[in-house]
Enzyme design. Sequence first.
Site, short mmCIF file in Angstrom:
data_model
loop_
_atom_site.label_atom_id
_atom_site.label_comp_id
_atom_site.label_asym_id
_atom_site.label_seq_id
_atom_site.Cartn_x
_atom_site.Cartn_y
_atom_site.Cartn_z
N ASP A 99 -5.79 -1.41 -7.42
CA ASP A 99 -4.60 -1.26 -8.23
C ASP A 99 -3.67 -2.47 -8.12
O ASP A 99 -2.51 -2.37 -7.75
CB ASP A 99 -3.86 0.02 -7.80
CG ASP A 99 -2.70 0.34 -8.73
OD1 ASP A 99 -2.78 0.00 -9.92
OD2 ASP A 99 -1.70 0.93 -8.25
N GLU A 103 -8.50 1.41 2.09
CA GLU A 103 -8.90 2.53 1.24
C GLU A 103 -10.37 2.50 0.81
O GLU A 103 -10.69 2.56 -0.38
CB GLU A 103 -8.00 2.62 0.00
CG GLU A 103 -6.57 3.00 0.33
CD GLU A 103 -5.71 3.27 -0.90
OE1 GLU A 103 -6.23 3.12 -2.03
OE2 GLU A 103 -4.54 3.64 -0.73
N TYR A 139 0.08 9.95 -0.02
CA TYR A 139 0.89 10.04 -1.23
C TYR A 139 1.23 11.47 -1.61
O TYR A 139 1.20 11.85 -2.78
CB TYR A 139 0.20 9.30 -2.38
CG TYR A 139 0.32 7.80 -2.25
CD1 TYR A 139 1.51 7.15 -2.58
CD2 TYR A 139 -0.73 7.04 -1.75
CE1 TYR A 139 1.64 5.78 -2.44
CE2 TYR A 139 -0.61 5.66 -1.60
CZ TYR A 139 0.58 5.04 -1.95
OH TYR A 139 0.71 3.67 -1.80
N TYR A 180 0.85 11.29 -5.96
CA TYR A 180 -0.46 11.57 -6.52
C TYR A 180 -0.92 12.98 -6.17
O TYR A 180 -1.69 13.59 -6.91
CB TYR A 180 -1.49 10.55 -6.01
CG TYR A 180 -1.21 9.13 -6.44
CD1 TYR A 180 -1.19 8.79 -7.79
CD2 TYR A 180 -0.96 8.14 -5.51
CE1 TYR A 180 -0.93 7.48 -8.20
CE2 TYR A 180 -0.69 6.83 -5.90
CZ TYR A 180 -0.68 6.51 -7.24
OH TYR A 180 -0.41 5.22 -7.64
N GLU A 185 1.00 3.32 3.96
CA GLU A 185 1.49 3.42 2.58
C GLU A 185 2.00 4.82 2.33
O GLU A 185 1.38 5.80 2.76
CB GLU A 185 0.40 3.10 1.55
CG GLU A 185 -0.03 1.66 1.46
CD GLU A 185 -1.04 1.42 0.33
OE1 GLU A 185 -1.01 2.19 -0.66
OE2 GLU A 185 -1.85 0.50 0.45
N LYS A 241 6.20 0.95 -7.55
CA LYS A 241 6.51 1.53 -6.25
C LYS A 241 7.32 0.60 -5.35
O LYS A 241 7.66 0.97 -4.23
CB LYS A 241 5.22 1.96 -5.53
CG LYS A 241 4.52 3.14 -6.18
CD LYS A 241 3.36 3.63 -5.34
CE LYS A 241 2.66 4.78 -6.04
NZ LYS A 241 2.00 4.34 -7.28
#
Length: 655
Positions: free
Chosen positions: A215, A456, A520, A524, A557, A622
């Site tokens: 991303d 990730e 998240y 999300y 994160e 963000k």
Amino acid sequence: MTGSGDRLTEHALTRRQAFGALGGAAAVAALIPEQALAAGIQETATAPAGQATLLYPHESATRATRDLSSLWRFRLDPRDVGEGAKWFDGLEQARLIPVPCSWNDLFDDARNYTGTAWYEHEFAIDAGWRGKRIHLRFGSAVYRAKVWLNGRLLGEHIGGHLPFAFDLGAAARFDAPNRLTVMVENKLRLDRVPAIPDPETSRTWAADFPQTSYDFFPYSGIHRPVLLFATPQQHVHDVGVTTGRSGGTGIVAVEFTVNGNWSGPARLTLSGGPRPISLTLDVRAGVGKAELRVPSARLWSPEDPFLYRLNIAIGGDAPIDDYAMKIGIRTIEVAGEQLLLNGKPVTLRGFGKHEDFILHGRGLDLAVLVRDFELLKWIGANSFRTSHYPYSEEAMILADEYGFLVIDETPGVSLTFSDRPEIVEARRVQLLRDLSELVARDCNHPCVIMWSVANEPLTKPFHTLDDAPADAVEKGRAFFASAFAHLRSLDRTRPATLVSLQGGPAEWIGQGDVICTNSYNGWYAISGEQDVAEATLERDVLALRARHPGKPIMFTEFGADGIAGLHDEPAAMWSEDYQAELIALYLRVLARHPFVIGAHPWAFADFRTAQSVLRVDATNFKGVFTRDRRPKLAARVLREAWAGKSVGRTSDAKS
């Protein structure tokens, strides 16, 4: 993980043996053709006589440096005809481009272009450099670069974000301008790190343009300075420094190589303290090893980022080469559920961030870099993660000066294990190469306190309709076992980690010394329901500890997109208010658990992404700062929290 006394020297020497000559081994591996990746990482005992040094080219009495950053000639090559047409003999129909810079935000016809492009630049060599060895060093070119000088091929480098260098040798001219030609391509290929989703093994319900598995935007080009520098024929080729302490005495273990198996006297001098500390030694077959002891050492830390100056002079009373660098004396280790800096527990406050700014994309901009570090200080941060690739060496040098603690991450973002075995293996070999080059480049920086092998990793790509293969977890376990083993063979003095998403497979992240996770809830997952998100986060924290007992945990994160200027009462998703309240929620929950040793909201500043139905204006919002570095409400909430003021419930977050 940093030792003291005899163990310190053992760690330093083991690391150096694992690299061979750090710059040498990494450079040789970097120059092998892409088709030969499966051959592995080449290691050598000492640097070949004709090979360029990868040491950052600090100037000294025996060395000189020129920055070739300027306007270069530039041409796209979408049909890949340039090499066959010998564009390296002269680039026609070219326009100008600044170096360093990404090409994507400059030219309308290259906005989403990640194919091949050509650069050309002319330079003269100072006549005073005659008789010296002349090197050409690129800080980064994404992703593959092939370099010619005066029509003669110097070599190529595979993998972005890390430096590569060439010894110009007979290709250099003193009596006429030198023509430097560079082919750069950033094709999004399955066998690269990071990669793209494999259409043969995954069906997606949402696609990005350009199509990536991560991303952020796949910026292309020569992103960091191109440096021309001269050294003596016999010169310090590589240096490795490891620091420790014994009581109040600092210990500095140094190992360095001299090209060409040179033997002779050398002198180490450490200055910056009350008086210089010097030591004379013999270099044998190109290798010098010594240990300096520093009484009442001033330890490097965020509160006091003190740097000593280390000089390595070879050749006796009239040195033939003198290399100088700054070092910090400090220790870092994991002890139970704590991270210890200089023997004391440390809590990491800061961000993941990107090298991303308007117009120049990922190209180095020193003004932006200094502004970012000033904002990090303003907000009360003491750390950052180089998400999701190695940052510039200039960023590492500045972090040493500012006292920031850095989690240094490879480009291994969003690796997936539903892909074909040959693709997974190609990525594994590339990641090992990236680890070698990263540790070789950054091992001497006191700011670097932890290595991150990947961010990730997934059993299958995002947005896929198919289930992950039954063997995906095991394939990932073996993949990361190889990566961690390789990393620890290179550096045993720092913790290693793997950053997971929402916990991730325990078989993967449990191999790290610190358990790092991205979370998240409230964005999300459990979108918009902050009360439910808070309860879920509490359960997640406890479950993570239960899966990985006795290890420190860090949340690397968390957060929400917040559009600057958008406010809502009560707070709703996409507003500055919701973003601030969700970050405050995470800080409040994580503060309850002493085994959580750090919290990095995502992200420092807004950044560009591929086009997607999930990304308005091809931007991830963000950031707690806008892309042009204006603070949002969340930045002020964090500043108060990191100043020691309590973070209340959501109704208090805006006060």
